[in-house]
Design an enzyme around this catalytic site. Structure first.
Site, PDB file in Angstrom:
ATOM      1  CB  THR A  42      -1.114   0.403   1.588  1.00  0.00           C
ATOM      2  OG1 THR A  42      -1.348   0.940   1.470  1.00  0.00           O
ATOM      3  CG2 THR A  42      -0.481  -0.320   2.561  1.00  0.00           C
ATOM      4  CG  ASP A  43      -1.482   5.136  -0.814  1.00  0.00           C
ATOM      5  OD1 ASP A  43      -1.257   4.137  -0.367  1.00  0.00           O
ATOM      6  OD2 ASP A  43      -1.375   5.661  -1.391  1.00  0.00           O
ATOM      7  CD  GLU A  44      -3.465   3.358   4.085  1.00  0.00           C
ATOM      8  OE1 GLU A  44      -3.779   3.379   5.437  1.00  0.00           O
ATOM      9  OE2 GLU A  44      -4.018   3.219   3.390  1.00  0.00           O
ATOM     10  CE1 TYR A  79      -3.529  -2.576   5.658  1.00  0.00           C
ATOM     11  CE2 TYR A  79      -3.062   0.049   5.292  1.00  0.00           C
ATOM     12  CZ  TYR A  79      -3.604  -1.566   4.593  1.00  0.00           C
ATOM     13  OH  TYR A  79      -3.650  -2.031   3.327  1.00  0.00           O
ATOM     14  CE  LYS A 134       0.011  -4.987   3.402  1.00  0.00           C
ATOM     15  NZ  LYS A 134      -0.463  -6.227   2.207  1.00  0.00           N
TER      16      LYS A 134
HETATM   17  P1  NAD Z   1      -9.165  -7.234   2.272  1.00  0.00           P
HETATM   18  O1  NAD Z   1      -9.591  -7.131   3.863  1.00  0.00           O
HETATM   19  O2  NAD Z   1     -10.827  -7.077   1.567  1.00  0.00           O
HETATM   20  O3  NAD Z   1      -9.134  -8.607   2.379  1.00  0.00           O
HETATM   21  C1  NAD Z   1      -8.022  -9.915   3.347  1.00  0.00           C
HETATM   22  C2  NAD Z   1      -8.452 -11.093   2.267  1.00  0.00           C
HETATM   23  O4  NAD Z   1      -7.310 -11.464   3.288  1.00  0.00           O
HETATM   24  C3  NAD Z   1      -9.442 -11.340   3.181  1.00  0.00           C
HETATM   25  O5  NAD Z   1     -10.281 -12.377   2.148  1.00  0.00           O
HETATM   26  C4  NAD Z   1      -9.473 -12.435   4.464  1.00  0.00           C
HETATM   27  O6  NAD Z   1      -9.768 -12.877   4.549  1.00  0.00           O
HETATM   28  C5  NAD Z   1      -7.946 -12.348   4.160  1.00  0.00           C
HETATM   29  N1  NAD Z   1      -6.490 -12.941   5.308  1.00  0.00           N
HETATM   30  C6  NAD Z   1      -6.191 -11.850   6.033  1.00  0.00           C
HETATM   31  N2  NAD Z   1      -5.698 -12.903   7.100  1.00  0.00           N
HETATM   32  C7  NAD Z   1      -6.033 -13.526   6.726  1.00  0.00           C
HETATM   33  C8  NAD Z   1      -4.286 -14.921   6.689  1.00  0.00           C
HETATM   34  N3  NAD Z   1      -3.587 -15.095   8.055  1.00  0.00           N
HETATM   35  N4  NAD Z   1      -4.596 -16.045   5.883  1.00  0.00           N
HETATM   36  C9  NAD Z   1      -4.435 -16.001   4.764  1.00  0.00           C
HETATM   37  N5  NAD Z   1      -5.948 -15.276   4.304  1.00  0.00           N
HETATM   38  C10 NAD Z   1      -6.163 -14.318   5.257  1.00  0.00           C
HETATM   39  O7  NAD Z   1      -8.467  -6.643   1.740  1.00  0.00           O
HETATM   40  P2  NAD Z   1      -8.446  -6.009   0.551  1.00  0.00           P
HETATM   41  O8  NAD Z   1      -8.396  -4.224   0.191  1.00  0.00           O
HETATM   42  O9  NAD Z   1      -8.571  -7.195  -0.252  1.00  0.00           O
HETATM   43  O10 NAD Z   1      -6.334  -5.910   0.219  1.00  0.00           O
HETATM   44  C11 NAD Z   1      -5.771  -7.226  -0.319  1.00  0.00           C
HETATM   45  C12 NAD Z   1      -4.322  -6.334  -0.012  1.00  0.00           C
HETATM   46  O11 NAD Z   1      -4.263  -4.996  -0.765  1.00  0.00           O
HETATM   47  C13 NAD Z   1      -4.291  -5.884   0.612  1.00  0.00           C
HETATM   48  O12 NAD Z   1      -2.292  -7.000   0.994  1.00  0.00           O
HETATM   49  C14 NAD Z   1      -3.854  -4.307   1.809  1.00  0.00           C
HETATM   50  O13 NAD Z   1      -2.700  -4.956   2.612  1.00  0.00           O
HETATM   51  C15 NAD Z   1      -3.605  -4.224  -0.148  1.00  0.00           C
HETATM   52  N6  NAD Z   1      -3.514  -3.077  -0.556  1.00  0.00           N
HETATM   53  C16 NAD Z   1      -5.211  -2.905  -0.502  1.00  0.00           C
HETATM   54  C17 NAD Z   1      -5.796  -1.463  -1.315  1.00  0.00           C
HETATM   55  C18 NAD Z   1      -6.622  -1.103  -0.443  1.00  0.00           C
HETATM   56  O14 NAD Z   1      -7.696   0.465  -0.998  1.00  0.00           O
HETATM   57  N7  NAD Z   1      -7.514  -1.805  -0.260  1.00  0.00           N
HETATM   58  C19 NAD Z   1      -4.684  -0.204  -1.476  1.00  0.00           C
HETATM   59  C20 NAD Z   1      -3.987  -1.047  -1.836  1.00  0.00           C
HETATM   60  C21 NAD Z   1      -3.068  -2.290  -1.279  1.00  0.00           C
HETATM   61  P1  TYD Z   2     -11.426   4.099   4.298  1.00  0.00           P
HETATM   62  O1  TYD Z   2     -12.014   4.065   3.277  1.00  0.00           O
HETATM   63  O2  TYD Z   2     -11.265   3.314   5.463  1.00  0.00           O
HETATM   64  O3  TYD Z   2      -9.222   4.089   3.521  1.00  0.00           O
HETATM   65  P2  TYD Z   2      -8.059   4.626   4.128  1.00  0.00           P
HETATM   66  O4  TYD Z   2      -8.230   4.959   5.525  1.00  0.00           O
HETATM   67  O5  TYD Z   2      -7.109   2.603   4.313  1.00  0.00           O
HETATM   68  O6  TYD Z   2      -7.155   5.915   3.540  1.00  0.00           O
HETATM   69  O7  TYD Z   2     -10.877   5.478   4.249  1.00  0.00           O
HETATM   70  C1  TYD Z   2     -11.244   5.984   3.370  1.00  0.00           C
HETATM   71  C2  TYD Z   2     -10.557   7.955   3.470  1.00  0.00           C
HETATM   72  O8  TYD Z   2     -12.145   7.970   4.112  1.00  0.00           O
HETATM   73  C3  TYD Z   2     -10.039   7.647   5.084  1.00  0.00           C
HETATM   74  O9  TYD Z   2      -9.346   9.241   4.846  1.00  0.00           O
HETATM   75  C4  TYD Z   2     -10.626   7.902   6.364  1.00  0.00           C
HETATM   76  C5  TYD Z   2     -12.423   8.354   5.774  1.00  0.00           C
HETATM   77  N1  TYD Z   2     -13.811   8.000   6.087  1.00  0.00           N
HETATM   78  C6  TYD Z   2     -14.797   8.528   6.314  1.00  0.00           C
HETATM   79  O10 TYD Z   2     -14.409   9.728   6.375  1.00  0.00           O
HETATM   80  N2  TYD Z   2     -15.850   8.497   6.695  1.00  0.00           N
HETATM   81  C7  TYD Z   2     -15.933   6.795   6.827  1.00  0.00           C
HETATM   82  O11 TYD Z   2     -16.883   6.361   7.341  1.00  0.00           O
HETATM   83  C8  TYD Z   2     -14.569   6.106   6.148  1.00  0.00           C
HETATM   84  C9  TYD Z   2     -15.144   4.488   6.480  1.00  0.00           C
HETATM   85  C10 TYD Z   2     -13.702   6.763   5.891  1.00  0.00           C
END
Ligand code: NAD
Ligand code: TYD
Length: 353
Positions: free
Chosen positions: A132-134, A158, A162
């Site tokens: 992630t970019d975070e 989080y 990561k």
């Molecule tokens: P998500 O929370 O929707 O899905 C995570 C999945 O991993 C779930 O299906 C969960 O059951 C599984 N999981 C959790 N712990 C596990 C374990 N110990 N063993 C096996 N499976 C396990 O997350 P997402 O949004 O799909 O993100 C996927 C990846 O991409 C993550 O690594 C996250 O850090 C990264 N990412 C997410 C975003 C975003 O905007 N959602 C952006 C950049 C990177």
């Molecule tokens: P989120 O979807 O939780 O992603 P991340 O924290 O990983 O960026 O949140 C996106 C942005 O939206 C973040 O700045 C927090 C904000 N946010 C709200 O303002 N209200 C909400 O109810 C949620 C879930 C997030």
């Protein structure tokens, strides 16, 4: 074939579905099915022999070793993680367990598997880590977007977990020569996004007539990428990325949260107007800010574009319209995720996790 971890989550499931459509190459999908994992998302693959789902933990060395020995994947793609910042603030332990220790365990199993492969297979093998970019922390207004050489400055449990996993992946390359690739992507949105994250939460709450909770002043900036563009970037990095390198993935779509919420409201006003004719924007409610809330993220994706020729297919306007339409078309998916009926089924089917 390839082994995908976390392939029942939001991005992993979109990836598996797109991967099979784009390449046809079989996938073993290892997922623990936490609250965020949803097999219903993969229902379109029921009966498809190219997809083998295994419920399990990336931290279970015996299981991971067995899957690697049995299926001999040519690549392992690690999506599995605890991913919700707000949950990490309330309970960081699972984040350390899966994101740090789980990734460590996976790397060790993969290293053993890779070391035992015959020369040609060993040379072609890849471990791709999805991050992630975070990990780069927060930008001030006007700062340049994050490049791959930006200092790591994670601020939430989080992002710290990561960041730790990224460092482990890097070290396993540097020390053991494991052929790794890492991607650091901005915020994703699109179909099958769990409705506790910003965009799906706003859609679901708006339709239910509930308040739309905006944290603080709503001026925090995120950089949004349609999930299928993230999936195409990962396919491209796996195909042609340079070993040991990291690639930032993003679509140059920086927006303040309040603008995202207003856009969602405007689309709903058009596609599913409220019965009273008022705008959904009336439901916006400013609430207490998230502790340690990062102010701004922005991704500079020029390395990926320059070296590997990747560009996103969707603009924010096309992607957000598709996303809102998808939620309107799939009320059953949302209802079952929210009602707990799905979790009950998983526990009956697989036993409690
Ligand atoms: P998500 O929370 O929707 O899905 C995570 C999945 O991993 C779930 O299906 C969960 O059951 C599984 N999981 C959790 N712990 C596990 C374990 N110990 N063993 C096996 N499976 C396990 O997350 P997402 O949004 O799909 O993100 C996927 C990846 O991409 C993550 O690594 C996250 O850090 C990264 N990412 C997410 C975003 C975003 O905007 N959602 C952006 C950049 C990177
Ligand atoms: P989120 O979807 O939780 O992603 P991340 O924290 O990983 O960026 O949140 C996106 C942005 O939206 C973040 O700045 C927090 C904000 N946010 C709200 O303002 N209200 C909400 O109810 C949620 C879930 C997030």
């Amino acid at each position: 074939m390839i082994l995908v971890t976390g392939g029942a989550g939001f991005i992993g499931a979109n990836f598996v579905i797109d991967w099979l459509a784009a390449t046809g190459e079989p996938v073993v999908n290892l997922d623990k099915l936490t609250y965020a994992g949803n097999l219903e998302t993969l229902a379109c693959l029921d009966g498809d022999a190219r997809h083998l789902f295994v419920r399990g933990d990336i931290g279970d060395a015996a299981l991971v070793d067995r899957l690697l020995a049995e299926h001999r994947p040519r690549a392992v793609l690690n999506f599995a993680a605890e991913s919700h910042v707000d949950r990490s603030i309330h309970g960081p332990s699972d984040f350390i367990q899966t994101n740090v220790l789980g990734t460590f365990n996976l790397l060790e199993s993969v290293r053993g598997h890779w070391a035992r492969l015959p020369d040609a297979e060993r040379a072609a093998f890849r471990f791709l880590h999805v991050s992630t970019d975070e990990v780069y922390g927060s930008l001030a207004p006007g700062d340049p977007a994050f490049t791959e050489t930006h200092r790591y400055e994670p601020n939430s449990p989080y992002s710290a977990s990561k960041a730790a996993s990224d460092h482990l992946v890097r070290a396993w390359h540097h020390t053991y020569g494991l052929p790794v690739l890492t991607t650091n992507c901005s915020n994703n949105y699109g179909p099958f996004h769990f409705p506790e994250k910003l965009i799906p939460l706003m859609i679901v709450n708006a339709l239910a007539g509930k308040p739309l909770p905006v944290y603080g002043d709503g001026m925090q900036v995120r950089d949004w990428l349609y999930v299928k563009d993230h999936c195409s970037a990962i396919r491209r990095v796996l195909e042609a990325g340079r070993l040991g390198e990291t690639y930032n993935v993003g679509g140059w779509n920086e927006k303040p949260n309040i603008e995202i919420v207003r856009t969602v409201c405007a689309l709903l006003d058009e596609l599913r107007p409220r019965a009273d004719g008022a705008s959904y924007a009336q439901q916006v409610t400013y609430v207490k800010d998230r502790p340690g809330h990062d102010r701004r993220y922005a991704i500079d994706a020029r390395k990926l574009e320059r070296e590997l020729g990747w560009t996103p297919a969707e603009t924010f306007d096309t992607g957000i319209r598709k996303t809102v339409q998808w939620y309107l078309d799939n009320p059953g998916w949302i209802e079952r995720v929210q009602s707990g009926a799905y979790r009950d089924w998983v526990n009956r089917q697989y036993g409690a996790a």
